[in-house]
Design a protein around this motif. Structure first.
Motif, PDB file in Angstrom:
ATOM      1  N   ASP A 179       0.803  -1.227   0.000  1.00 55.58           N
ATOM      2  CA  ASP A 179       0.000   0.000   0.000  1.00 55.58           C
ATOM      3  C   ASP A 179       0.828   1.267   0.000  1.00 55.58           C
ATOM      4  OD1 ASP A 179      -2.474  -1.323   0.032  1.00 55.58           O
ATOM      5  OD2 ASP A 179      -2.381  -1.567   2.205  1.00 55.58           O
ATOM      6  N   ARG A 180       2.072   1.184   0.519  1.00 58.03           N
ATOM      7  CA  ARG A 180       2.911   2.381   0.601  1.00 58.03           C
ATOM      8  C   ARG A 180       4.372   1.990   0.733  1.00 58.03           C
ATOM      9  NH1 ARG A 180       3.759   4.374   6.458  1.00 58.03           N
ATOM     10  NH2 ARG A 180       3.537   2.421   7.570  1.00 58.03           N
ATOM     11  N   LEU A 181       5.217   2.954   0.440  1.00 61.78           N
ATOM     12  CA  LEU A 181       6.657   2.822   0.645  1.00 61.78           C
ATOM     13  C   LEU A 181       7.096   3.931   1.583  1.00 61.78           C
ATOM     14  CD1 LEU A 181       7.900   2.126  -2.996  1.00 61.78           C
ATOM     15  CD2 LEU A 181       7.541   0.451  -1.161  1.00 61.78           C
ATOM     16  N   ILE A 182       8.062   3.621   2.415  1.00 61.03           N
ATOM     17  CA  ILE A 182       8.662   4.603   3.317  1.00 61.03           C
ATOM     18  C   ILE A 182      10.116   4.771   2.903  1.00 61.03           C
ATOM     19  CG2 ILE A 182       9.348   5.102   5.711  1.00 61.03           C
ATOM     20  CD1 ILE A 182       6.347   5.231   5.312  1.00 61.03           C
ATOM     21  N   ALA A 183      10.534   6.025   2.760  1.00 63.43           N
ATOM     22  CA  ALA A 183      11.919   6.335   2.408  1.00 63.43           C
ATOM     23  C   ALA A 183      12.573   7.034   3.594  1.00 63.43           C
ATOM     24  CB  ALA A 183      11.952   7.236   1.178  1.00 63.43           C
ATOM     25  N   LYS A 184      13.684   6.474   4.060  1.00 63.00           N
ATOM     26  CA  LYS A 184      14.433   7.074   5.164  1.00 63.00           C
ATOM     27  C   LYS A 184      15.785   7.518   4.627  1.00 63.00           C
ATOM     28  CE  LYS A 184      12.192   4.364   8.751  1.00 63.00           C
ATOM     29  NZ  LYS A 184      12.378   3.498   9.927  1.00 63.00           N
ATOM     30  N   GLY A 185      16.011   8.812   4.647  1.00 62.00           N
ATOM     31  CA  GLY A 185      17.263   9.353   4.124  1.00 62.00           C
ATOM     32  C   GLY A 185      18.061  10.054   5.197  1.00 62.00           C
ATOM     33  N   ARG A 186      19.378  10.057   5.003  1.00 59.33           N
ATOM     34  CA  ARG A 186      20.243  10.792   5.939  1.00 59.33           C
ATOM     35  C   ARG A 186      21.491  11.256   5.226  1.00 59.33           C
ATOM     36  NH1 ARG A 186      24.715   8.679   8.730  1.00 59.33           N
ATOM     37  NH2 ARG A 186      25.273   6.598   8.024  1.00 59.33           N
ATOM     38  N   VAL A 187      22.010  12.379   5.681  1.00 59.61           N
ATOM     39  CA  VAL A 187      23.266  12.908   5.170  1.00 59.61           C
ATOM     40  C   VAL A 187      24.397  12.213   5.911  1.00 59.61           C
ATOM     41  CG1 VAL A 187      24.723  14.968   5.035  1.00 59.61           C
ATOM     42  CG2 VAL A 187      22.270  15.115   4.509  1.00 59.61           C
ATOM     43  N   ILE A 188      25.334  11.665   5.150  1.00 58.54           N
ATOM     44  CA  ILE A 188      26.498  11.004   5.737  1.00 58.54           C
ATOM     45  C   ILE A 188      27.625  12.010   5.941  1.00 58.54           C
ATOM     46  CG2 ILE A 188      28.303   9.272   5.354  1.00 58.54           C
ATOM     47  CD1 ILE A 188      26.255   7.728   3.650  1.00 58.54           C
ATOM     48  N   LYS A 189      27.868  12.840   4.927  1.00 58.41           N
ATOM     49  CA  LYS A 189      28.978  13.804   4.979  1.00 58.41           C
ATOM     50  C   LYS A 189      28.600  15.035   4.182  1.00 58.41           C
ATOM     51  CE  LYS A 189      33.428  15.145   5.150  1.00 58.41           C
ATOM     52  NZ  LYS A 189      33.562  16.432   5.712  1.00 58.41           N
ATOM     53  N   LYS A 190      28.693  16.197   4.800  1.00 58.61           N
ATOM     54  CA  LYS A 190      28.449  17.471   4.122  1.00 58.61           C
ATOM     55  C   LYS A 190      29.741  18.264   4.097  1.00 58.61           C
ATOM     56  CE  LYS A 190      25.777  21.726   4.433  1.00 58.61           C
ATOM     57  NZ  LYS A 190      26.914  22.621   4.665  1.00 58.61           N
TER      58      LYS A 190
END
Length: 130
Positions: free
Chosen positions: A90-101
């Motif tokens: 029914d849905r997808l969840i996307a979990k994102g994070r910055v590793i290095k800026k």
């Protein structure tokens, strides 16, 4: 980390078209939700791989946006996706994070999960700040 929802993507026609919503945004991290609708599926009924790649890009892009002052942005220069299983439900969840800026480049990662919280895809994204 203060969790907040930023409305910086209100005017994103693509997000609106596919139904992508920002659920949570904190410093350097983001959670997005995509309802699975017929229009984003392929002939076998699974979510099209290009949409899954878009989720990777969008999740890391939102995480990056949480770190940038107004008016600043990043442009995707590289995107790698590993598809682990068909994206369905029914849905997808996307979990994102910055590793290095850094000063000009940013690297982040995202995990895409299905309704059963099983990994559908993982990805790595590089952005150039402008």
């Amino acid at each position: 980390m203060d969790k907040q929802i930023k409305n910086g993507m209100k005017n994103n026609p693509y997000w609106k078209h596919i139904g992508l919503k920002e659920i949570e945004l904190s410093e350097g991290a983001a959670i997005l939700e995509l309802p699975i609708i017929y229009e984003i599926t392929q002939s076998r009924g699974n979510v099209h791989g290009g949409v899954v790649a878009s989720l990777v890009d969008a999740a890391v892009g939102a995480a990056l946006r949480s770190l940038l002052p107004g008016g600043k942005a990043g442009v995707t220069v590289e995107l790698k996706v590993n598809y682990l299983r068909p994206a369905s439900g029914d849905r997808l969840i996307a979990k994102g994070r910055v590793i290095k800026k850094g000063n000009s480049l940013v690297v982040g990662e995202a995990t895409i999960l299905n309704d059963e919280e099983k990994e559908v895809a993982v990805g790595l994204v590089t952005y150039m700040l402008n």
